[in-house]
Design an enzyme around this catalytic site. Structure first.
Site, PDB file in Angstrom:
ATOM      1  N   CYS A 121       1.411  -2.464   4.819  1.00 33.61           N
ATOM      2  CA  CYS A 121       2.178  -2.596   3.567  1.00 33.61           C
ATOM      3  C   CYS A 121       2.936  -1.345   3.163  1.00 33.61           C
ATOM      4  O   CYS A 121       3.965  -1.433   2.498  1.00 33.61           O
ATOM      5  CB  CYS A 121       1.288  -3.093   2.425  1.00 33.61           C
ATOM      6  SG  CYS A 121      -0.115  -2.062   2.070  1.00 33.61           S
ATOM      7  N   LYS A 195     -12.427  -7.844  -0.294  1.00 34.34           N
ATOM      8  CA  LYS A 195     -11.341  -7.237  -1.064  1.00 34.34           C
ATOM      9  C   LYS A 195     -10.709  -8.322  -1.926  1.00 34.34           C
ATOM     10  O   LYS A 195     -10.212  -9.329  -1.415  1.00 34.34           O
ATOM     11  CB  LYS A 195     -10.310  -6.647  -0.107  1.00 34.34           C
ATOM     12  CG  LYS A 195      -9.103  -6.048  -0.808  1.00 34.34           C
ATOM     13  CD  LYS A 195      -8.221  -5.286   0.161  1.00 34.34           C
ATOM     14  CE  LYS A 195      -7.001  -4.740  -0.538  1.00 34.34           C
ATOM     15  NZ  LYS A 195      -6.137  -3.995   0.384  1.00 34.34           N
ATOM     16  N   ARG A 205      -0.179   1.639  -5.955  1.00 34.24           N
ATOM     17  CA  ARG A 205       1.133   1.277  -5.407  1.00 34.24           C
ATOM     18  C   ARG A 205       2.156   2.371  -5.686  1.00 34.24           C
ATOM     19  O   ARG A 205       3.072   2.586  -4.900  1.00 34.24           O
ATOM     20  CB  ARG A 205       1.577  -0.081  -5.960  1.00 34.24           C
ATOM     21  CG  ARG A 205       0.502  -1.149  -5.678  1.00 34.24           C
ATOM     22  CD  ARG A 205       1.030  -2.463  -5.184  1.00 34.24           C
ATOM     23  NE  ARG A 205      -0.072  -3.276  -4.681  1.00 34.24           N
ATOM     24  CZ  ARG A 205      -0.440  -4.457  -5.176  1.00 34.24           C
ATOM     25  NH1 ARG A 205       0.224  -4.978  -6.187  1.00 34.24           N
ATOM     26  NH2 ARG A 205      -1.450  -5.119  -4.643  1.00 34.24           N
ATOM     27  N   LYS A 249     -14.296  -3.920  -2.562  1.00 38.04           N
ATOM     28  CA  LYS A 249     -13.181  -3.354  -3.319  1.00 38.04           C
ATOM     29  C   LYS A 249     -12.517  -4.405  -4.202  1.00 38.04           C
ATOM     30  O   LYS A 249     -12.184  -5.471  -3.666  1.00 38.04           O
ATOM     31  CB  LYS A 249     -12.169  -2.814  -2.307  1.00 38.04           C
ATOM     32  CG  LYS A 249     -10.872  -2.338  -2.887  1.00 38.04           C
ATOM     33  CD  LYS A 249      -9.895  -2.037  -1.795  1.00 38.04           C
ATOM     34  CE  LYS A 249      -8.543  -1.874  -2.442  1.00 38.04           C
ATOM     35  NZ  LYS A 249      -7.523  -1.614  -1.475  1.00 38.04           N
TER      36      LYS A 249
END
Ligand code: PBG
Length: 329
Positions: A121, A195, A205, A249
């Protein structure tokens, strides 16, 4: 029964409380995230994640040395490349930013455990954790081939543990196969198996430079917060595929999952206090609502109590220093 039994006897003095302490939190239980960027010449603080910077290779090595000197066992590297494209080519570039940093850290700090987050990502121009076919449909199996290439290039740069974070079906098996095929039998896999699609990833981010790129969410891969059994199946599946560690997470709001997994498996469990969870406590402390150190210690002890073997924490170095002022190596 009362009055013979008086449990507060166990807590009467500081010495008794220490004597009776059931779980501990030590610097070696902590893992420091490090963001290393190819787009900067000087360490640059991330406004959305107080205390965290995007690093150059040099400042990343300094940060890793601080972690090692504070007694922190491991660092986890996240890369921010100069160029992004459809397939995230720079993620598996032997001279990519994570690979360069890993080589330096391995050479200068051979006794620090080095983990690298293994995902697409940060490297794709569309910001998704995988690749698409020419009909612009998500392509799970082509993503697996990319993840194996990235893991092999990290292994070649000296990483001890690769940590696939995309929740892609089959990712652990594909990475294990790729590593073994290239004779990296010794490199371990720390899978983000449990997750959740969480509202608490926002500040990350910004730190990882994927804001503005990524639109939408990752609900196709990540777990809905309602899922308990499905999460345990994910962990079970990854263990069968060869995972050496499992990450839960976010951790702070999912301690039940740490405990459930602890009760059903012997595998080491890594709890990730994610960016939003970290910033919430920081912000509360800045506003005088909680005592910062006490709040973090309470949460981290809670994660250990739930069954976490280790904790990924944005303030790992700081907390390690508080935990043991004499821990300097
Ligand atoms: C994906 C990745 C993410 C985080 C760690 N690895 C972002 C995501 O899944 O959207 C989030 C960590 C955090 O919020 O602290 N490479």
């Amino acid at each position: 029964m009362f009055p013979e039994v008086r449990l507060s006897r166990l807590r009467r003095t500081h010495a008794l409380r220490q004597f009776n302490q059931e779980i501990d939190l030590l610097p070696r239980h902590l893992i420091q995230p490090i963001f290393v960027s190819e787009t900067i010449n000087v360490e640059t603080p991330v406004a959305a994640l107080p205390g965290i910077s995007q690093h150059t290779v040099d400042s990343a090595v300094r940060n890793a040395r601080d972690a090692f000197n504070a007694g922190v066992s491991a660092v986890i590297l996240f890369g921010i490349p100069a160029c992004k494209d459809r397939v995230g080519a720079s993620a598996s570039d032997p001279s990519g930013i994570v690979q360069q940093t890993a080589r330096r850290i391995k050479a200068e700090l051979p006794d620090l455990v080095m983990i690298a987050d293994c995902c697409l990502c940060e490297y794709t121009d569309h910001g998704h954790c995988g690749v698409f076919n020419h009909h612009l449909e998500w392509n799970n199996d082509a993503t697996l081939a990319r993840l194996a290439e990235i893991a092999v290039s990290y292994a070649e740069a000296g990483v001890d543990i690769v940590a696939p974070s995309g929740m892609i079906d089959g990712m652990v098996q594909a990475i294990r196969f790729g590593l073994d095929h290239h004779n990296h039998h010794h490199v371990a896999i720390m899978s983000y198996s449990i997750k959740y699609a969480s509202a608490f990833y926002g500040p990350f981010r910004h730190a990882a430079g994927s804001e503005g790129v990524f639109v939408g969410d990752r609900k196709h891969h990540q777990l809905p917060p309602t899922q308990r059994h499905e999460a345990l199946r994910e962990a079970d599946q990854d263990i069968k595929e060869g995972a050496d560690y499992i990450i839960v997470k976010p951790a702070q709001h999912y301690t039940d999952m740490i405990r459930d997994l602890r009760n059903q498996s012997q595998i080491p469990i890594v709890a990730y206090q994610v960016s939003g969870e970290y910033v919430m406590i920081k912000t509360a402390a800045q506003n005088g609502i909680v005592d910062e150190t006490a709040a973090f210690l309470e949460v981290f002890h809670g994660l250990r109590r739930a069954g976490a073997t280790a904790i990924i924490a944005y303030n790992a170095v700081e907390i390690a220093t508080v935990l043991n002022p004499h821990s300097g190596r």
